[in-house]
Design an enzyme around this catalytic site. Structure first.
Site, PDB file in Angstrom:
ATOM      1  N   GLU A 190      -4.716   7.879  -2.924  1.00 38.75           N
ATOM      2  CA  GLU A 190      -5.157   6.572  -2.421  1.00 38.75           C
ATOM      3  C   GLU A 190      -5.420   5.599  -3.583  1.00 38.75           C
ATOM      4  OE1 GLU A 190      -4.939   5.918   0.696  1.00 38.75           O
ATOM      5  OE2 GLU A 190      -6.194   4.167   1.074  1.00 38.75           O
ATOM      6  N   HIS A 225       0.845  -1.206   0.000  1.00 39.77           N
ATOM      7  CA  HIS A 225       0.000   0.000   0.000  1.00 39.77           C
ATOM      8  C   HIS A 225       0.881   1.257   0.000  1.00 39.77           C
ATOM      9  CE1 HIS A 225      -3.717   2.301   1.094  1.00 39.77           C
ATOM     10  NE2 HIS A 225      -2.814   3.120   1.617  1.00 39.77           N
ATOM     11  N   GLU A 226       1.801   1.325   0.937  1.00 39.26           N
ATOM     12  CA  GLU A 226       2.654   2.518   1.020  1.00 39.26           C
ATOM     13  C   GLU A 226       3.582   2.612  -0.190  1.00 39.26           C
ATOM     14  OE1 GLU A 226       1.750   4.764   3.057  1.00 39.26           O
ATOM     15  OE2 GLU A 226       0.405   3.432   4.170  1.00 39.26           O
ATOM     16  N   HIS A 273       1.790   4.571  -2.753  1.00 39.39           N
ATOM     17  CA  HIS A 273       1.878   6.016  -2.483  1.00 39.39           C
ATOM     18  C   HIS A 273       3.276   6.523  -2.846  1.00 39.39           C
ATOM     19  CE1 HIS A 273      -1.947   6.742  -0.502  1.00 39.39           C
ATOM     20  NE2 HIS A 273      -1.741   5.857   0.453  1.00 39.39           N
TER      21      HIS A 273
HETATM   22 MG    MG Z   1      -3.232   5.293   2.076  1.00 40.62          MG
END
Ligand code: MG
Length: 506
Positions: A300, A270-271, A274
């Site tokens: 996101e 997830h990170e 980003h």
């Molecule tokens: Mg996030």
């Protein structure tokens, strides 16, 4: 002053502000990762001092005048065809930040900051002791300040629009309703269908997994996906996050649980998503406010794309299974890649948002959106929130939390004064599926690329279409340019139906 000199002055001012913001980020990153326990108060003083200085610089009156000279209009548009597209965007975006910042009086900002720090302390205690009454009066104060904030910022139709606009420029409560009402119905139907199917066995991910080995596995995935470890690093923190400390310094954090594989791998991926966005801005935007995510929802969408569409796919588990077997021979013994694929996609209504699967996650967000909107409009009272929360949980997910700690007190956001923030999580999920659809039209199925480990093709597409632009394109523009239409939740529900079919019927 000639317009050339004026734009140079604006760029220089913006770059100086960004430098100070990067320094502020270094202090925050350190606070969340390595700060010694006794240094907390020192750090709070340093951060609040610096925040004040940045605010002063960001709201200098002569900059407001300069922006007008350059052609920034009262409502935020830019009228100056002599400027390059990039400079027009810089004026539009810094102008947006400027106008927002100067609308909030200084005593209000100070009061808000004070109440959020009191609010966080009260919230922590209330959650620990599972006692909403310990947080109620703080929350009442914070909600009334949020309503004041909406009034200061101004809005056309609904006060909630003013708050939403801080995180997802251009988004409104009415627009969210257009999207959330059909989404709620579709998700309800999918849940109903799953409820009569045999349960998924998720024992594969609920075993003992050595943390250093998880970390090595995570770092391998980061490198494969194209996250540049010479322009970033990954550390551990209680709540994973991504932070940019400079144009060549984009850091991420993760967290590990030794009995639950999903926590580490999906925080990391997830990170990473980003981080890839932040590492991908065009080099001529470096050091300016345009080298930044264009909205929280778009940001996101990048984390969710890699987390769910790539790393929760069966192709991902097939591709990585030999490596997983090598790293965790005991945990993979007698199991197939399909066992892991199903285990990480198990759908089950639960109380805690951050632990929710892809089907139920957005229902948790819709619940918060409905409550926030009514709170800000003054249609419901803070004291009634625990009951309202529970009855909405029953309506949307057919479960009732056993305690307020598992219910209305679970998230930190409201104690931080963040109202209008939650919807961006759902927007991210929806954008990610809509972008994936366009990507597949050009490159073919994501699953085929993932199966071959051709992550570079995927990243190149994201770089060209999304990352490089930073804030030069707004979220609305980006979605329109890439997909030829505004946000459309049908892409997400179609994606989910296919996924659920694979997990439950495959
Ligand atoms: Mg996030």
């Amino acid at each position: 002053m000639s317009k050339d000199t004026a734009i140079e002055k604006l760029v220089q001012w913006d770059k100086d502000c960004v430098l100070m913001e990067n320094i502020e980020s270094i202090l925050s990153w350190d606070q969340e990762t390595y700060l010694p326990e006794n240094a907390v108060a020192d750090r709070a003083n340093q951060l609040s001092f610096l925040a004040g200085e940045i605010h002063k610089r960001r709201t200098l009156p002569e900059i407001g005048d300069l922006m007008k000279v350059l052609g920034l209009k009262e409502e935020g548009s830019v009228d100056n065809s002599a400027l390059s597209e990039k400079d027009q965007a810089l004026l539009r975006e810094t102008g947006r930040d400027y106008r927002q910042a100067v609308k909030l009086p200084e005593d209000f900002v100070r009061e808000f900051t004070k109440q959020t720090s009191l609010g966080q302390q009260a919230w922590q205690k209330a959650r620990q002791e599972d006692d909403f009454s310990l947080f109620q009066s703080n929350l009442e104060t914070l909600v009334s300040l949020a309503r004041k904030k909406a009034d200061y910022l101004g809005y056309k139709d609904h006060p909630y629009d003013a708050l939403l606009d801080c995180y997802e420029p251009g988004s409104t409560a009415a627009e969210l309703e257009r999207i959330f009402i059909p989404l709620k119905k579709d998700l309800g139907k999918i849940l109903e269908e799953i409820s009569v199917l045999p349960k998924v066995d998720d024992s594969a991910v609920n075993q003992e997994f050595d943390i250093p080995k998880q970390d090595a596995f995570g770092h391998r995935i980061l490198a494969d996906f194209g996250y540049d470890l010479k322009t970033g690093r990954m550390d551990i923190s209680a709540h994973p996050f991504t932070i940019t400390l400079g144009s060549k310094d984009v850091r991420i954090t993760t967290r590990y649980m030794n009995q639950f594989f999903n926590a580490g791998i999906y925080s990391t991926v997830h990170e990473c998503g980003h981080g890839l966005y932040e590492q991908g801005f065009r080099s001529d935007l470096e050091g300016t406010s345009l080298a930044s995510g264009t909205s929280l929802g778009i940001h996101e969408s990048q984390s969710r794309f890699w987390e769910n569409i790539v790393a929760r796919s069966s192709a991902f588990w097939e591709y990585y299974y030999p490596a997983l077997q090598e790293t965790f021979p005991e945990q993979t013994q007698g199991r197939s890649s399909g066992d892991f694929f199903k285990a990480v996609n198990k759908v089950v209504p639960s109380c805690i948002r951050v632990e929710a699967d892809e089907v139920t996650y957005n229902l948790h967000i819709i619940l918060r959106f409905e409550i926030e909107k009514a709170l800000i409009a003054g249609e419901i009272e803070v004291r009634d929130l625990p009951d309202i929360w529970n009855s909405k949980m029953k309506e949307l997910l057919d479960i009732v939390p056993g305690s307020d700690a598992q219910g209305v007190l679970q998230d930190v956001h409201w104690s931080f004064g963040l109202y209008g923030y939650f919807p961006t999580y759902s927007l991210g999920n929806l954008y990610s599926a809509q972008f994936a659809h366009s990507l597949e039209k050009e490159l073919g199925p994501v699953s085929e690329l993932v199966q071959k480990g051709d992550f570079k093709k995927i990243l190149d597409w994201l770089r060209t279409n999304i990352h490089q632009w930073g804030r030069q394109k707004t979220a609305l523009q980006l979605v329109q340019d890439i997909t030829g239409e505004p946000l459309n939740p049908a892409y997400f529900t179609n994606y989910l139906k296919q996924k659920v079919g694979e997990v439950y019927k495959g």
